[in-house]
Design an enzyme around this catalytic site. Structure first.
Site, PDB file in Angstrom:
ATOM      1  N   SER A  11       0.675  -0.803   0.253  1.00 34.41           N
ATOM      2  CA  SER A  11       0.014  -0.105  -0.042  1.00 34.41           C
ATOM      3  C   SER A  11       1.045   1.747  -0.347  1.00 34.41           C
ATOM      4  O   SER A  11       1.874   1.535   0.656  1.00 34.41           O
ATOM      5  CB  SER A  11      -0.610   0.160   1.676  1.00 34.41           C
ATOM      6  OG  SER A  11      -1.628   1.123   1.635  1.00 34.41           O
ATOM      7  N   LYS A  33       0.311  -3.530   4.623  1.00 36.66           N
ATOM      8  CA  LYS A  33       0.151  -4.106   3.490  1.00 36.66           C
ATOM      9  C   LYS A  33       0.249  -5.216   3.209  1.00 36.66           C
ATOM     10  O   LYS A  33       1.308  -4.259   2.461  1.00 36.66           O
ATOM     11  CB  LYS A  33      -1.004  -3.224   3.224  1.00 36.66           C
ATOM     12  CG  LYS A  33      -1.928  -2.246   4.261  1.00 36.66           C
ATOM     13  CD  LYS A  33      -2.806  -3.760   4.880  1.00 36.66           C
ATOM     14  CE  LYS A  33      -4.211  -3.690   3.615  1.00 36.66           C
ATOM     15  NZ  LYS A  33      -5.158  -1.901   3.271  1.00 36.66           N
ATOM     16  N   GLU A  76      -7.426 -10.846  -6.443  1.00 38.59           N
ATOM     17  CA  GLU A  76      -9.087 -10.168  -5.871  1.00 38.59           C
ATOM     18  C   GLU A  76      -9.236  -9.790  -7.851  1.00 38.59           C
ATOM     19  O   GLU A  76     -10.408  -9.840  -7.424  1.00 38.59           O
ATOM     20  CB  GLU A  76      -8.696  -8.546  -5.621  1.00 38.59           C
ATOM     21  CG  GLU A  76      -8.661  -8.739  -3.920  1.00 38.59           C
ATOM     22  CD  GLU A  76      -7.722  -7.059  -3.275  1.00 38.59           C
ATOM     23  OE1 GLU A  76      -8.615  -6.510  -3.787  1.00 38.59           O
ATOM     24  OE2 GLU A  76      -6.672  -7.355  -3.310  1.00 38.59           O
TER      25      GLU A  76
END
Ligand code: ARG
Length: 460
Positions: free
Chosen positions: A279, A285, A292
């Site tokens: 991130s 992160k 996804e």
């Protein structure tokens, strides 16, 4: 505005700009060039064999087509939107290259049988490529299953901890799905692999063509029996998209599991840096973006199926320009499924199960309660329903005490059911639980190992 040279005969002027824009398919159907050229070569050779055109003309045509193929391969071919589609772009270039004989190629055929032929050839090739990709995906899953035949994880129903299972068993579930996906594609391939070529516009032709010959040269099982059906059928593409949508749906389920497993709440697996993004604002992160995206892309593939079903619904026989809308749906679904499969194969190869975290989670939620109930049935001959009730009371007791089932003392167990003996405690462990599930298809490590061997043999 100049008239279209393919049908200029009765047209005084060319199309409006917007007509050309909505009508042209060259932007996407240029992907069919190799198939289009192969089919044209087969057609030309057949026309010569049947003495419909001169042998010398057929030779000039096939040589010219080879040159066009090379030009497109090398990126030196100029596609023109005013020539609408791949068929007319190729033919126009052929005219430039060889002159008059080019005009003889379109004898006894139409763009209607031509496009149906091209797309069938394209889908057939794509099915073969996807089959190989699916096989690679299966190999990656089987390898994980071999390494983790006795790695314990929680099995879920309703995403609630249900019973302990093995990670290898979980991987093999997807091997089975992929096997059915391959079988669906293979079945679609059989019905795809029939030749529409020679059906001409819709009614067949008055020329003495040999449809067997062109079918054979193009590797089709044979010519389609009804010319109207040949030019108007797109169910081969629908079957392809149906198989693709189901396959993408399977991938999306594994993708979702990987997303869940990677989250700190689960921590079941770790993806390496190769399959993770960071991130820009939160340094901690590690995002499973590829998973996804696979999850999301399944929607596109399903959308392509819906698109073509919608296009075909209610279309009167035979060809209608509506059917030009089949291609983008098929291409997009094929591309995104291939990409999804490659990404999932990479992720499956990459993922590292956290055996400690999975075992810890498997022990939570009283996951061996069913084992205790089964013990009561076996050892005390209780009806399962009564055993279920007794076990439920024991679970409530453990819950109240805030401990696991195996942490209850024999005394405590006997306070609920006096018949329970020390032997019952042995079934409460995770390892005993999974080892006991040795019925065919069950999660026991010995079963997983046998299934790994079965699949290694199948996938050789
Ligand atoms: N580009 C057209 C398609 O994709 C080719 C067939 C055109 N046929 C016709 N009768 N206009 O469907």
């Amino acid at each position: 505005m100049t008239t279209n040279r393919m049908w200029g005969g009765r047209f005084g002027r060319g199309p409006a700009a917007i007509m050309e824009e909505i009508n042209a398919s060259i932007a996407f159907d240029q992907r069919l060039y190799a198939q289009d050229i192969a089919a044209s070569k087969a057609h030309a050779r057949m026309l010569a064999a049947r003495q419909i055109i001169a042998k010398a003309d057929a030779e000039a045509i096939t040589a010219g087509l080879d040159r066009i193929k090379a030009e497109i391969d090398q990126g030196t071919f100029t596609f023109s939107r005013s020539l609408e589609d791949i068929h007319m772009n190729v033919e126009a270039r052929l005219k430039e290259l060889i002159g008059e004989p080019a005009g003889r190629l379109h004898t006894a055929r139409s763009r209607n049988d031509q496009v149906a032929t091209d797309l069938r050839l394209w889908v057939r090739d794509e099915i073969d490529a996807l089959d190989q990709a699916l096989k690679g995906f299966q190999v990656a899953l089987v390898n994980q299953a071999r390494t983790h035949a006795d790695t314990i994880m929680p099995g879920f129903t309703h995403l609630q901890t249900a019973q302990p299972i093995t990670f290898g068993h979980h991987m093999l579930a997807y091997v089975e799905m992929a096997a059915r996906d391959r079988a669906r594609f293979a079945a679609a391939r059989v019905r795809t692999n029939e030749s529409p070529l020679g059906a001409a516009a819709l009614a067949g032709t008055s020329f003495p063509i040999d449809r067997q010959q062109t079918a054979k040269e193009l590797g089709f099982a044979g010519p389609m029996r009804n010319s109207l059906d040949a030019v108007s059928a797109r169910d081969f593409a629908l079957e392809f998209l149906g198989a693709a949508a189901i396959c993408a749906t399977h991938l999306s389920r594994l993708a979702e599991e990987i997303v869940l497993w990677c989250s700190p709440g689960f921590k079941f697996v770790r993806l390496s840096d190769a399959f993770t993004t960071g991130s820009s604002i939160m340094p901690q992160k590690r995002n499973p973006d590829a998973a996804e995206l696979v999850r999301a892309k399944s929607a596109r593939v399903t959308g392509a199926l819906m698109t073509l079903l919608g296009v075909m619904k209610g279309l009167p026989l035979t060809y209608a320009k509506d059917m030009q809308e089949d291609k983008e749906a098929v291409f997009d679904a094929a591309d995104n499924l291939a990409l999804s499969l490659a990404a999932m194969t990479g992720m499956v190869e990459d993922l590292q199960p956290d055996e400690v975290a999975m075992r810890r989670a498997a022990g939570e939620g009283f996951s061996t309660a069913t084992d205790l109930a089964d013990w009561l049935v076996r050892a005390l001959k209780k009806p399962f329903r009564e055993a279920h009730h007794v076990t439920g009371r024991i679970v409530a007791m453990a819950e109240a005490r805030g401990c696991r089932l195996e942490e209850l003392s024999l005394k405590e167990l006997q306070s609920v059911e006096p018949g329970i003996t020390g032997d019952a405690l042995s079934v409460l462990s995770l390892d005993a639980s999974v080892a006991s599930r040795s019925s065919f298809g069950g999660t026991a490590p010995q079963n997983v190992k046998a299934q790994v061997e079965y699949w290694q043999e199948q996938l050789k």
